[in-house]
Design a protein around this motif. Structure first.
Motif, PDB file in Angstrom:
ATOM      1  N   ALA A 125       0.857  -1.015   0.020  1.00 17.55           N
ATOM      2  CA  ALA A 125      -0.081   0.034  -0.020  1.00 17.55           C
ATOM      3  C   ALA A 125       0.802   1.111   0.000  1.00 17.55           C
ATOM      4  CB  ALA A 125      -0.806  -0.069   1.260  1.00 17.55           C
ATOM      5  N   LEU A 126       1.954   1.336   0.720  1.00 17.41           N
ATOM      6  CA  LEU A 126       2.631   2.418   0.932  1.00 17.41           C
ATOM      7  C   LEU A 126       3.304   2.516  -0.552  1.00 17.41           C
ATOM      8  CD1 LEU A 126       4.312   1.851   4.358  1.00 17.41           C
ATOM      9  CD2 LEU A 126       2.568   3.681   3.929  1.00 17.41           C
ATOM     10  N   SER A 127       3.877   1.629  -1.159  1.00 14.01           N
ATOM     11  CA  SER A 127       4.542   1.790  -2.295  1.00 14.01           C
ATOM     12  C   SER A 127       3.681   2.304  -3.259  1.00 14.01           C
ATOM     13  CB  SER A 127       4.860   0.360  -2.843  1.00 14.01           C
ATOM     14  OG  SER A 127       5.981  -0.182  -1.769  1.00 14.01           O
ATOM     15  N   SER A 128       2.461   1.806  -3.407  1.00 16.34           N
ATOM     16  CA  SER A 128       1.470   2.459  -4.161  1.00 16.34           C
ATOM     17  C   SER A 128       1.035   3.874  -4.136  1.00 16.34           C
ATOM     18  CB  SER A 128       0.242   1.690  -4.324  1.00 16.34           C
ATOM     19  OG  SER A 128      -0.574   2.254  -3.179  1.00 16.34           O
ATOM     20  N   TRP A 129       1.248   4.305  -2.768  1.00 14.74           N
ATOM     21  CA  TRP A 129       0.972   5.808  -2.385  1.00 14.74           C
ATOM     22  C   TRP A 129       2.384   6.752  -3.060  1.00 14.74           C
ATOM     23  CZ3 TRP A 129      -0.652   4.815   3.341  1.00 14.74           C
ATOM     24  CH2 TRP A 129      -1.809   4.188   3.260  1.00 14.74           C
ATOM     25  N   ILE A 130       3.281   6.072  -2.719  1.00 19.08           N
ATOM     26  CA  ILE A 130       4.749   6.957  -3.004  1.00 19.08           C
ATOM     27  C   ILE A 130       4.770   6.809  -4.531  1.00 19.08           C
ATOM     28  CG2 ILE A 130       7.313   6.426  -3.081  1.00 19.08           C
ATOM     29  CD1 ILE A 130       6.747   5.194  -0.417  1.00 19.08           C
ATOM     30  N   GLU A 131       4.469   5.797  -5.427  1.00 15.39           N
ATOM     31  CA  GLU A 131       4.641   5.851  -6.824  1.00 15.39           C
ATOM     32  C   GLU A 131       3.458   6.758  -7.376  1.00 15.39           C
ATOM     33  OE1 GLU A 131       3.815   3.264 -10.975  1.00 15.39           O
ATOM     34  OE2 GLU A 131       3.729   2.206  -9.075  1.00 15.39           O
ATOM     35  N   PHE A 132       2.425   6.943  -6.767  1.00 17.32           N
ATOM     36  CA  PHE A 132       1.334   7.905  -7.131  1.00 17.32           C
ATOM     37  C   PHE A 132       1.840   9.441  -7.075  1.00 17.32           C
ATOM     38  CE2 PHE A 132      -2.347  10.632  -6.933  1.00 17.32           C
ATOM     39  CZ  PHE A 132      -3.083  10.387  -8.175  1.00 17.32           C
ATOM     40  N   THR A 178     -11.411   4.790 -14.953  1.00 20.80           N
ATOM     41  CA  THR A 178     -12.640   4.271 -14.977  1.00 20.80           C
ATOM     42  C   THR A 178     -12.409   2.766 -15.008  1.00 20.80           C
ATOM     43  OG1 THR A 178     -13.366   6.291 -16.006  1.00 20.80           O
ATOM     44  CG2 THR A 178     -14.851   4.408 -16.046  1.00 20.80           C
ATOM     45  N   THR A 179     -11.575   2.279 -15.737  1.00 23.01           N
ATOM     46  CA  THR A 179     -11.692   0.662 -15.902  1.00 23.01           C
ATOM     47  C   THR A 179     -11.144   0.232 -14.677  1.00 23.01           C
ATOM     48  OG1 THR A 179     -10.882   0.762 -18.375  1.00 23.01           O
ATOM     49  CG2 THR A 179     -10.525  -1.112 -16.962  1.00 23.01           C
ATOM     50  N   GLY A 180     -10.145   0.912 -13.935  1.00 22.74           N
ATOM     51  CA  GLY A 180      -9.831   0.296 -12.490  1.00 22.74           C
ATOM     52  C   GLY A 180     -11.009   0.261 -11.518  1.00 22.74           C
ATOM     53  N   LEU A 181     -11.555   1.573 -11.735  1.00 21.90           N
ATOM     54  CA  LEU A 181     -12.744   1.583 -10.595  1.00 21.90           C
ATOM     55  C   LEU A 181     -13.684   0.409 -10.884  1.00 21.90           C
ATOM     56  CD1 LEU A 181     -14.554   3.317  -8.650  1.00 21.90           C
ATOM     57  CD2 LEU A 181     -15.215   4.623 -10.447  1.00 21.90           C
ATOM     58  N   GLN A 199      -4.840  -0.219  -8.573  1.00 18.94           N
ATOM     59  CA  GLN A 199      -3.574   0.116  -9.112  1.00 18.94           C
ATOM     60  C   GLN A 199      -3.879   0.643 -10.581  1.00 18.94           C
ATOM     61  OE1 GLN A 199      -0.937   0.834  -7.072  1.00 18.94           O
ATOM     62  NE2 GLN A 199      -2.559  -0.172  -5.776  1.00 18.94           N
ATOM     63  N   VAL A 200      -4.790  -0.006 -11.422  1.00 13.78           N
ATOM     64  CA  VAL A 200      -5.211   0.591 -12.700  1.00 13.78           C
ATOM     65  C   VAL A 200      -5.990   1.747 -12.399  1.00 13.78           C
ATOM     66  CG1 VAL A 200      -6.748   0.120 -14.695  1.00 13.78           C
ATOM     67  CG2 VAL A 200      -5.515  -1.850 -13.643  1.00 13.78           C
ATOM     68  N   MET A 201      -6.603   2.032 -11.291  1.00 13.71           N
ATOM     69  CA  MET A 201      -7.487   3.238 -11.023  1.00 13.71           C
ATOM     70  C   MET A 201      -6.539   4.432 -10.699  1.00 13.71           C
ATOM     71  SD  MET A 201      -9.669   4.109  -7.417  1.00 13.71           S
ATOM     72  CE  MET A 201     -10.528   2.577  -7.857  1.00 13.71           C
ATOM     73  N   LEU A 202      -5.463   4.220 -10.212  1.00 19.87           N
ATOM     74  CA  LEU A 202      -4.542   5.189  -9.870  1.00 19.87           C
ATOM     75  C   LEU A 202      -3.411   5.371 -11.137  1.00 19.87           C
ATOM     76  CD1 LEU A 202      -3.105   4.097  -6.293  1.00 19.87           C
ATOM     77  CD2 LEU A 202      -4.855   5.924  -7.042  1.00 19.87           C
ATOM     78  N   CYS A 203      -3.499   4.802 -12.158  1.00 17.30           N
ATOM     79  CA  CYS A 203      -2.671   4.730 -13.336  1.00 17.30           C
ATOM     80  C   CYS A 203      -1.049   4.370 -12.747  1.00 17.30           C
ATOM     81  CB  CYS A 203      -2.815   5.980 -13.871  1.00 17.30           C
ATOM     82  SG  CYS A 203      -4.374   6.288 -14.605  1.00 17.30           S
ATOM     83  N   ASN A 204      -0.838   3.399 -11.893  1.00 20.40           N
ATOM     84  CA  ASN A 204       0.648   3.190 -11.409  1.00 20.40           C
ATOM     85  C   ASN A 204       1.152   2.168 -12.086  1.00 20.40           C
ATOM     86  OD1 ASN A 204       0.427   4.898  -9.363  1.00 20.40           O
ATOM     87  ND2 ASN A 204       0.072   3.722  -7.652  1.00 20.40           N
ATOM     88  N   PRO A 205       2.013   2.260 -13.037  1.00 19.10           N
ATOM     89  CA  PRO A 205       2.475   1.282 -13.911  1.00 19.10           C
ATOM     90  C   PRO A 205       3.415   0.095 -13.258  1.00 19.10           C
ATOM     91  CG  PRO A 205       3.416   3.249 -14.635  1.00 19.10           C
ATOM     92  CD  PRO A 205       2.440   3.548 -13.774  1.00 19.10           C
ATOM     93  N   ILE A 206       4.248   0.880 -12.274  1.00 14.57           N
ATOM     94  CA  ILE A 206       4.981  -0.064 -11.681  1.00 14.57           C
ATOM     95  C   ILE A 206       4.339  -1.115 -10.698  1.00 14.57           C
ATOM     96  CG2 ILE A 206       7.247  -0.158  -9.891  1.00 14.57           C
ATOM     97  CD1 ILE A 206       7.839   2.491 -11.338  1.00 14.57           C
ATOM     98  N   CYS A 207       3.557  -0.531  -9.747  1.00 17.98           N
ATOM     99  CA  CYS A 207       2.749  -1.072  -8.713  1.00 17.98           C
ATOM    100  C   CYS A 207       1.732  -2.111  -9.629  1.00 17.98           C
ATOM    101  CB  CYS A 207       2.266  -0.382  -7.614  1.00 17.98           C
ATOM    102  SG  CYS A 207       3.441   0.212  -6.463  1.00 17.98           S
ATOM    103  N   GLY A 208       1.249  -1.583 -10.521  1.00 26.28           N
ATOM    104  CA  GLY A 208       0.246  -2.318 -11.257  1.00 26.28           C
ATOM    105  C   GLY A 208       0.910  -3.697 -11.717  1.00 26.28           C
ATOM    106  N   VAL A 209       2.033  -3.606 -12.317  1.00 29.92           N
ATOM    107  CA  VAL A 209       2.687  -5.024 -12.513  1.00 29.92           C
ATOM    108  C   VAL A 209       3.007  -5.799 -11.436  1.00 29.92           C
ATOM    109  CG1 VAL A 209       4.508  -6.041 -13.807  1.00 29.92           C
ATOM    110  CG2 VAL A 209       3.458  -4.114 -14.828  1.00 29.92           C
ATOM    111  N   GLY A 210       3.585  -5.115 -10.329  1.00 32.96           N
ATOM    112  CA  GLY A 210       3.907  -5.541  -9.036  1.00 32.96           C
ATOM    113  C   GLY A 210       2.927  -6.150  -8.260  1.00 32.96           C
ATOM    114  N   TYR A 211       1.796  -5.562  -8.290  1.00 35.74           N
ATOM    115  CA  TYR A 211       0.542  -6.035  -7.528  1.00 35.74           C
ATOM    116  C   TYR A 211       0.237  -7.404  -8.342  1.00 35.74           C
ATOM    117  CZ  TYR A 211      -0.827  -2.441  -4.065  1.00 35.74           C
ATOM    118  OH  TYR A 211      -0.846  -1.532  -3.178  1.00 35.74           O
ATOM    119  N   ALA A 212       0.070  -7.342  -9.689  1.00 30.48           N
ATOM    120  CA  ALA A 212      -0.534  -8.499 -10.255  1.00 30.48           C
ATOM    121  C   ALA A 212       0.316  -9.833 -10.127  1.00 30.48           C
ATOM    122  CB  ALA A 212      -0.525  -8.022 -11.887  1.00 30.48           C
TER     123      ALA A 212
END
Length: 284
Positions: A136-143, A161-164, A224-237
């Motif tokens: 969670a902290l990583s996604s906040w920092i990336e954003f 919107t897709t992420g939502l 992560q899709v909602m936040l448009c976080n490319p790094i955490c998006g892949v990392g989370y998946a």
């Protein structure tokens, strides 16, 4: 039950938590205070101090511990709503705050209504694990960093919107699984079969063997899709896929032990619902 205290009357924890959540969400009225002449930071400080004083006045432990957590989540939800309408590059982070706070609060609320015997402060899942907190902290920092350096990256509305939609789907599926399973649902994998434990194969369990995991899987990636976080998006998946692969195998070992051939037949008919995860292999 919370903190090992004597159990309150049925439903009281649900009502208490809902009242506290709504109290925290009343931060939505904060703009009215600023319009009355108070500076934003002053109004926020007075509001938070007033909330805590009210909770201390109304509740004693262990009810205070429930109320303060639910109130905090309501506060985060309210702040998320305000941020969502801020017309800034942070508006999609407001969506995320609403999604995150609703997820954690609804985990407690549904457990309180559906399976109060397993209810505890841990049902909020706020202390899920160190790995969950770091993620969670990583996604906040990336954003934050990407929003400061490349704010246009965070304004891809169709992607957010897709992420939502992924988040809403995952949340609804998980809660449907919890309600369908009833007292059979538990946040902790059970190694011993209770007398009331039955194999649930109806409702969403007729679609997937592990609908609550499927819901959480798509919910977490959707944030992560909602936040448009490319790094955490892949990392989370990658991370949640590996987590649920191991969790599914661990749980199915217990389910085969509990229900034997009945579960093996169910396993043949119904998929896990998780991509490329088939569950524990059974040697025949």
């Amino acid at each position: 039950m919370a903190g090992g205290a004597a159990r309150a009357p049925p439903g009281s924890e649900a009502r208490l938590s809902l009242a506290a959540f709504l109290l925290g969400a009343s931060v939505l009225a904060l703009p009215l205070l600023t319009r009355a002449g108070l500076q934003g930071r002053t109004a926020l400080a007075l509001y938070v101090a007033g909330l805590n004083a009210l909770l201390l006045l109304l509740y004693r432990p262990p009810r205070y511990q429930i109320a303060v957590r639910a109130c905090f989540l309501g506060f985060v939800f309210g702040c998320g709503v305000l941020l969502s309408f801020s017309q800034s590059s942070w508006d999609h982070f407001g969506w995320y705050m609403c999604s995150l706070s609703l997820f954690h609060y609804s985990e407690y609320l549904v457990t309180a209504v559906n399976n109060p015997k397993s209810l505890s402060l841990d049902s909020f899942l706020l202390n899920h694990s160190l790995e969950y907190t770091v993620a969670a902290l990583s996604s906040w920092i990336e954003f934050t960093l990407e929003n400061l350096l490349w704010p246009e990256l965070k304004q891809v509305t169709w992607l957010s919107t897709t992420g939502l939609l992924m988040v809403v789907f995952g949340e609804c599926l998980r809660k449907a699984a919890m309600f369908t399973a009833g007292s059979n649902f538990n946040h902790v994998v059970q190694n011993e079969k209770s007398e009331s434990h039955t194999l649930v194969t109806s409702g969403v369990y007729a679609w997937f063997r592990h609908p609550s995991y499927v819901g959480w899987f798509y919910w977490s990636i959707g944030t992560q899709v909602m936040l448009c976080n490319p790094i955490c998006g892949v990392g989370y998946a990658l991370t949640v896929w590996r987590f649920f692969r191991d969790r599914t195998e661990e749980e199915e070992i217990s389910l085969i032990h509990f229900f034997g051939e009945e579960y093996l037949e169910y396993k043949k008919r119904v998929p896990t619902g998780l991509p490329f995860i088939k569950g524990v292999k059974v040697e025949l």
